[in-house]
Design a protein around this motif. Structure first.
Motif, PDB file in Angstrom:
ATOM      1  N   ASP A 112       2.748   6.370  -7.705  1.00  0.00           N
ATOM      2  CA  ASP A 112       1.120   7.224  -7.806  1.00  0.00           C
ATOM      3  C   ASP A 112       1.534   8.158  -7.472  1.00  0.00           C
ATOM      4  O   ASP A 112       1.050   8.887  -8.707  1.00  0.00           O
ATOM      5  CB  ASP A 112       0.110   6.930  -7.206  1.00  0.00           C
ATOM      6  CG  ASP A 112      -1.565   6.953  -7.625  1.00  0.00           C
ATOM      7  OD1 ASP A 112      -1.488   6.759  -8.685  1.00  0.00           O
ATOM      8  OD2 ASP A 112      -1.892   7.641  -6.890  1.00  0.00           O
ATOM      9  N   SER A 113       1.945   8.612  -6.472  1.00  0.00           N
ATOM     10  CA  SER A 113       2.326  10.409  -6.767  1.00  0.00           C
ATOM     11  C   SER A 113       3.674  10.557  -7.481  1.00  0.00           C
ATOM     12  O   SER A 113       3.457  11.731  -7.707  1.00  0.00           O
ATOM     13  CB  SER A 113       3.090  10.588  -5.625  1.00  0.00           C
ATOM     14  OG  SER A 113       4.299  10.015  -4.537  1.00  0.00           O
ATOM     15  N   ASP A 120       0.896  -1.071   0.253  1.00  0.00           N
ATOM     16  CA  ASP A 120      -0.197   0.068   0.303  1.00  0.00           C
ATOM     17  C   ASP A 120       1.024   1.300   0.089  1.00  0.00           C
ATOM     18  O   ASP A 120       0.895   2.508  -0.506  1.00  0.00           O
ATOM     19  CB  ASP A 120      -1.215   0.054   1.215  1.00  0.00           C
ATOM     20  CG  ASP A 120      -2.167  -1.466   0.955  1.00  0.00           C
ATOM     21  OD1 ASP A 120      -2.551  -1.488   0.005  1.00  0.00           O
ATOM     22  OD2 ASP A 120      -2.643  -1.146   1.829  1.00  0.00           O
ATOM     23  N   ASP A 121       2.123   0.818   0.996  1.00  0.00           N
ATOM     24  CA  ASP A 121       3.336   2.573   0.739  1.00  0.00           C
ATOM     25  C   ASP A 121       3.117   1.935  -0.445  1.00  0.00           C
ATOM     26  O   ASP A 121       3.805   3.549  -0.913  1.00  0.00           O
ATOM     27  CB  ASP A 121       3.869   2.482   2.500  1.00  0.00           C
ATOM     28  CG  ASP A 121       3.214   2.232   4.076  1.00  0.00           C
ATOM     29  OD1 ASP A 121       2.179   3.019   3.442  1.00  0.00           O
ATOM     30  OD2 ASP A 121       3.929   1.661   4.464  1.00  0.00           O
ATOM     31  N   ILE A 169       2.321   1.416  -3.370  1.00  0.00           N
ATOM     32  CA  ILE A 169       1.772   2.419  -4.803  1.00  0.00           C
ATOM     33  C   ILE A 169       0.984   3.714  -3.951  1.00  0.00           C
ATOM     34  O   ILE A 169       0.838   4.332  -5.489  1.00  0.00           O
ATOM     35  CB  ILE A 169       0.137   1.148  -4.648  1.00  0.00           C
ATOM     36  CG1 ILE A 169       0.484  -0.507  -4.746  1.00  0.00           C
ATOM     37  CG2 ILE A 169      -0.425   1.757  -5.253  1.00  0.00           C
ATOM     38  CD1 ILE A 169       1.159  -0.194  -6.661  1.00  0.00           C
ATOM     39  N   ASP A 170       1.310   3.779  -2.827  1.00  0.00           N
ATOM     40  CA  ASP A 170       1.174   5.032  -2.754  1.00  0.00           C
ATOM     41  C   ASP A 170       1.896   6.177  -3.187  1.00  0.00           C
ATOM     42  O   ASP A 170       1.638   7.030  -4.240  1.00  0.00           O
ATOM     43  CB  ASP A 170       0.680   5.555  -1.385  1.00  0.00           C
ATOM     44  CG  ASP A 170      -0.914   5.322  -0.976  1.00  0.00           C
ATOM     45  OD1 ASP A 170      -1.652   4.969  -1.826  1.00  0.00           O
ATOM     46  OD2 ASP A 170      -0.951   4.955   0.633  1.00  0.00           O
ATOM     47  N   TYR A 171       3.112   6.094  -2.895  1.00  0.00           N
ATOM     48  CA  TYR A 171       4.840   6.646  -3.464  1.00  0.00           C
ATOM     49  C   TYR A 171       4.597   6.203  -4.809  1.00  0.00           C
ATOM     50  O   TYR A 171       4.644   7.490  -5.750  1.00  0.00           O
ATOM     51  CB  TYR A 171       5.766   5.688  -2.780  1.00  0.00           C
ATOM     52  CG  TYR A 171       7.052   6.418  -3.313  1.00  0.00           C
ATOM     53  CD1 TYR A 171       6.773   7.485  -2.785  1.00  0.00           C
ATOM     54  CD2 TYR A 171       7.564   6.587  -4.321  1.00  0.00           C
ATOM     55  CE1 TYR A 171       8.044   8.746  -3.425  1.00  0.00           C
ATOM     56  CE2 TYR A 171       9.067   6.781  -4.647  1.00  0.00           C
ATOM     57  CZ  TYR A 171       8.794   8.069  -4.012  1.00  0.00           C
ATOM     58  OH  TYR A 171      10.243   9.169  -4.566  1.00  0.00           O
TER      59      TYR A 171
END
Length: 112
Positions: free
Chosen positions: A53-54, A46-47, A49-51
């Motif tokens: 994605d940014s 999750d971390d 993918i969030d990164y």
């Protein structure tokens, strides 16, 4: 798969085949982790993918003890930059779960 020759193809066909000026560059990433349970794995993914994605990147892959996959740009006809690749590797190396992190050279995302 062999890359297509571009000298005998019209620009319209090159665009449809994602070759020549329309090739999309991405890179493979691989890291060895010390994750051994799915709860920690879910948090890590999750971390991650969030990164990415940014950074306007997308990822395909996974793995528990060896996490690997391919990253490319979200938008069509956009290349990943060396700077984005360095940012992803730095983020992975900064994580406590990651022992080692490696990335390939930039390569054609459609024909690697």
């Amino acid at each position: 798969m062999k890359p297509f020759k571009t000298d005998n193809k019209k620009r319209r066909i090159q665009k449809k085949l994602f070759v020549g000026e329309f090739a999309m560059l991405g890179f493979e990433v691989s890291c060895e982790t010390n994750i051994n349970d799915f709860e920690r794995y879910d948090v890590f993914v999750d971390d991650f993918i969030d990164y990415i994605d940014s950074l306007d990147l997308c990822f395909g892959g996974g793995g528990l003890e060896v996490f690997e996959g391919f990253l490319c740009a979200k938008e069509r006809y956009v290349d990943v930059t060396e700077e984005q690749k360095a940012q992803v590797i730095a983020w992975l190396e900064a994580r406590a779960e990651v022992k080692t992190a490696n990335a390939s050279e930039l390569m054609d995302a459609n024909y690697f």
